[in-house]
Design an enzyme around this catalytic site. Structure first.
Site, PDB file in Angstrom:
ATOM      1  N   SER A 137       0.843  -1.189   0.000  1.00  0.00           N
ATOM      2  CA  SER A 137       0.000   0.000   0.000  1.00  0.00           C
ATOM      3  C   SER A 137       0.881   1.241   0.000  1.00  0.00           C
ATOM      4  CB  SER A 137      -0.907   0.002   1.223  1.00  0.00           C
ATOM      5  OG  SER A 137      -0.127   0.275   2.367  1.00  0.00           O
ATOM      6  N   LYS A 138       0.237   2.379  -0.021  1.00  0.00           N
ATOM      7  CA  LYS A 138       0.949   3.656  -0.013  1.00  0.00           C
ATOM      8  C   LYS A 138       1.908   3.762   1.176  1.00  0.00           C
ATOM      9  CE  LYS A 138      -1.110   7.330  -2.565  1.00  0.00           C
ATOM     10  NZ  LYS A 138      -1.443   6.872  -3.729  1.00  0.00           N
TER      11      LYS A 138
END
Ligand code: GLU
Length: 485
Positions: free
Chosen positions: A250-251
């Site tokens: 994810s980010k």
């Protein structure tokens, strides 16, 4: 059979690394086989459409040098390559299944379906739609609820279905867990399942290479291929990508959009090499590959099933490797736009354009330390600023006081002014002799001079740096240091 593979992004935002990894693997396989690489835009979910994302996806492909043979805008017998322009094809296919009795119209209202879902969730029961409208009498009764029905596929109620995947072998699915999924939505748009199967067939896709998260769709697709009497392409599911903590990427793991990597100064060659190894390898040891080498070696047999780990430090390492491969002039040309950028570049007081020849002379000094092109303005600023700012306290080396430091810097200035040969070896000889004459350790003298000429306590090798900065700049900076200390 000729290899025809596709990258089928949904325009729901900027292309992230997992997505582009799929594009890359498809591209590599097409190039390896002399096949066709197709880009197809899967924009059938109008609620998730993000304007500008098709452009961003195509831009990311172009930046990485992943050229497509067929895609939006291509005029071939397989097009158009944007699903929202192919609605008639999906409707025809749905109608075929409705006419065959393999699909049915479902009139259940959103309220009913939501209530059903909530009830299932409350009881922690799996499964989706309860198949009410599969019964024609019930459907007739429900008709009044919904003027725009959806078309649902009649999924077998039980049994298992084995689907072959090139990476995982046979994967068995319990059919009783599949509900009667939607083919055509009430807005006339197809679902992913219908559109994907219809297009892969009509576009004569030979291999479907996509991320593992799509594996649960495989049995539905298998059923659809069977129902249409179409042959199913070979499935190749690419392993998940996880962060170093083994959580889904994810980010938070710094895995941004591919265009953000570009904007941070990663080289496309480096990102491409790094992505190629997320789920594929040639052997235990080889790591560095050009795009052409990857295409030469790439076969699906060497794709692994276990999750790949996205390691940002490894990407930085790759970037450093590719930066070090660049020639001085080449790297100078690559760095210049970063340095000249009005917002993120060198301080505005530094005149533009910067001197390319001077930059090319700086490059060998900084190349080793450079990880990302975007770091260059900060790292190189002292070469360009007229007066690099620093804390004058730094001019006083350990074990010395301010007057002692001033005397040393005055002597260093005099030595600089006297020197005719402004080469690194000559400067080193002169300053070593000076340290001895002043009774200082070389570390003390060199440290003070380093701060004076660079404004920093840590910088590339001092005498090489002074040689590149030039006599005039160095003398001026030493003069200022004498005043400042
Ligand atoms: N549109 C899907 C995606 O966004 C494509 C999945 C597939 O390749 O079948 O990833």
């Amino acid at each position: 059979m000729s290899v025809r593979v596709r990258y089928a992004p949904s325009p729901t935002g900027d292309p992230h690394v997992g997505n582009i990894r799929s594009a890359l693997f498809n591209w590599l396989y097409a190039r390896h086989e002399g096949g066709t690489f197709i880009v197809r835009i899967e924009d059938t979910d109008q609620t998730r459409y993000v304007p500008g994302s098709v452009e961003a996806i195509l831009e990311a492909l172009a930046w990485l040098g992943l050229d497509w043979d067929e895609g939006p805008g291509s005029e071939t017998r397989y097009g158009p390559y944007v699903q929202s322009e192919r609605l008639a094809l999906y409707r025809e296919h749905a109608d075929r299944l409705l006419a065959d009795g393999r699909a049915y119209l479902c009139y259940c209202s959103t309220e009913r379906l939501d209530a059903l879902k909530r009830a299932r969730q409350a009881k922690r029961e799996p499964g989706g739609y309860d198949r009410r409208c599969r019964d024609p009498q019930e459907a007739e009764k429900a008709r009044a609820e919904n003027p725009s029905p959806v078309a649902r596929f009649k999924t077998p109620l039980e049994g298992t279905l084995a689907v072959h995947d090139a990476v995982r072998g046979e994967v068995a699915f319990d059919l009783s867990l599949l509900d009667d999924f939607v083919l055509l939505k009430s807005d006339g748009f197809p679902t992913y399942h219908l559109a994907n199967v219809v297009d892969d067939h009509l576009m004569e896709i030979s291999h479907v290479m996509r991320a593992e998260e799509w594996l649960p769709s495989a049995p539905r697709h298998r059923l659809l291929y069977k129902a249409f009497g179409y042959e199913m392409p070979q499935l190749v599911h690419l392993p998940l990508i996880q962060g170093p903590d083994r959580a889904k990427l994810s980010k938070r793991h710094g895995a941004a959009s591919v265009l953000e990597f570009r904007d941070e100064g990663y080289l496309p060659e480096a990102l491409l090499n790094f992505l190629a190894l997320l789920g594929w390898s040639l052997d235990e040891t080889s790591e560095l590959f050009t795009k052409e080498e990857l295409a030469r070696h790439f076969t699906p047999e060497r794709i692994v099933a276990s999750a790949a780990v996205f390691n940002r430090e490894k990407l930085d390492w790759f970037n450093g490797v590719y930066i070090r491969k660049m020639g001085d002039a080449e790297l100078a040309d690559a760095l210049a736009p970063w340095l000249e950028d009005a917002e993120r570049g060198l301080p505005s007081a530094v005149p533009r354009p910067i001197d390319r020849a001077y930059l090319a002379a700086i490059v060998p000094l900084e190349r080793e330390r450079l990880r990302k092109l975007a770091d260059a303005p900060q790292m190189l600023s002292f070469f360009f600023e007229e007066r690099p700012a620093y804390d004058p306290a730094l001019l006083v080396p350990k074990g010395m006081d301010a007057p002692g430091a001033r005397a040393a810097l005055e002597a260093a200035l005099a030595a600089a002014e006297e020197t005719d040969d402004w080469s690194a070896p000559a400067l080193e000889t002169a300053y070593r002799a000076l340290a001895e004459r002043l009774g200082l350790r070389t570390g003390q003298l060199f440290g003070a001079v380093r701060v004076a000429v660079t404004g920093r306590a840590a910088a590339p090798p001092l005498f090489d740096t002074m040689a590149v900065l030039g006599k005039e700049r160095c003398a001026e900076r030493l003069r200022r240091a004498v005043e400042a200390v």
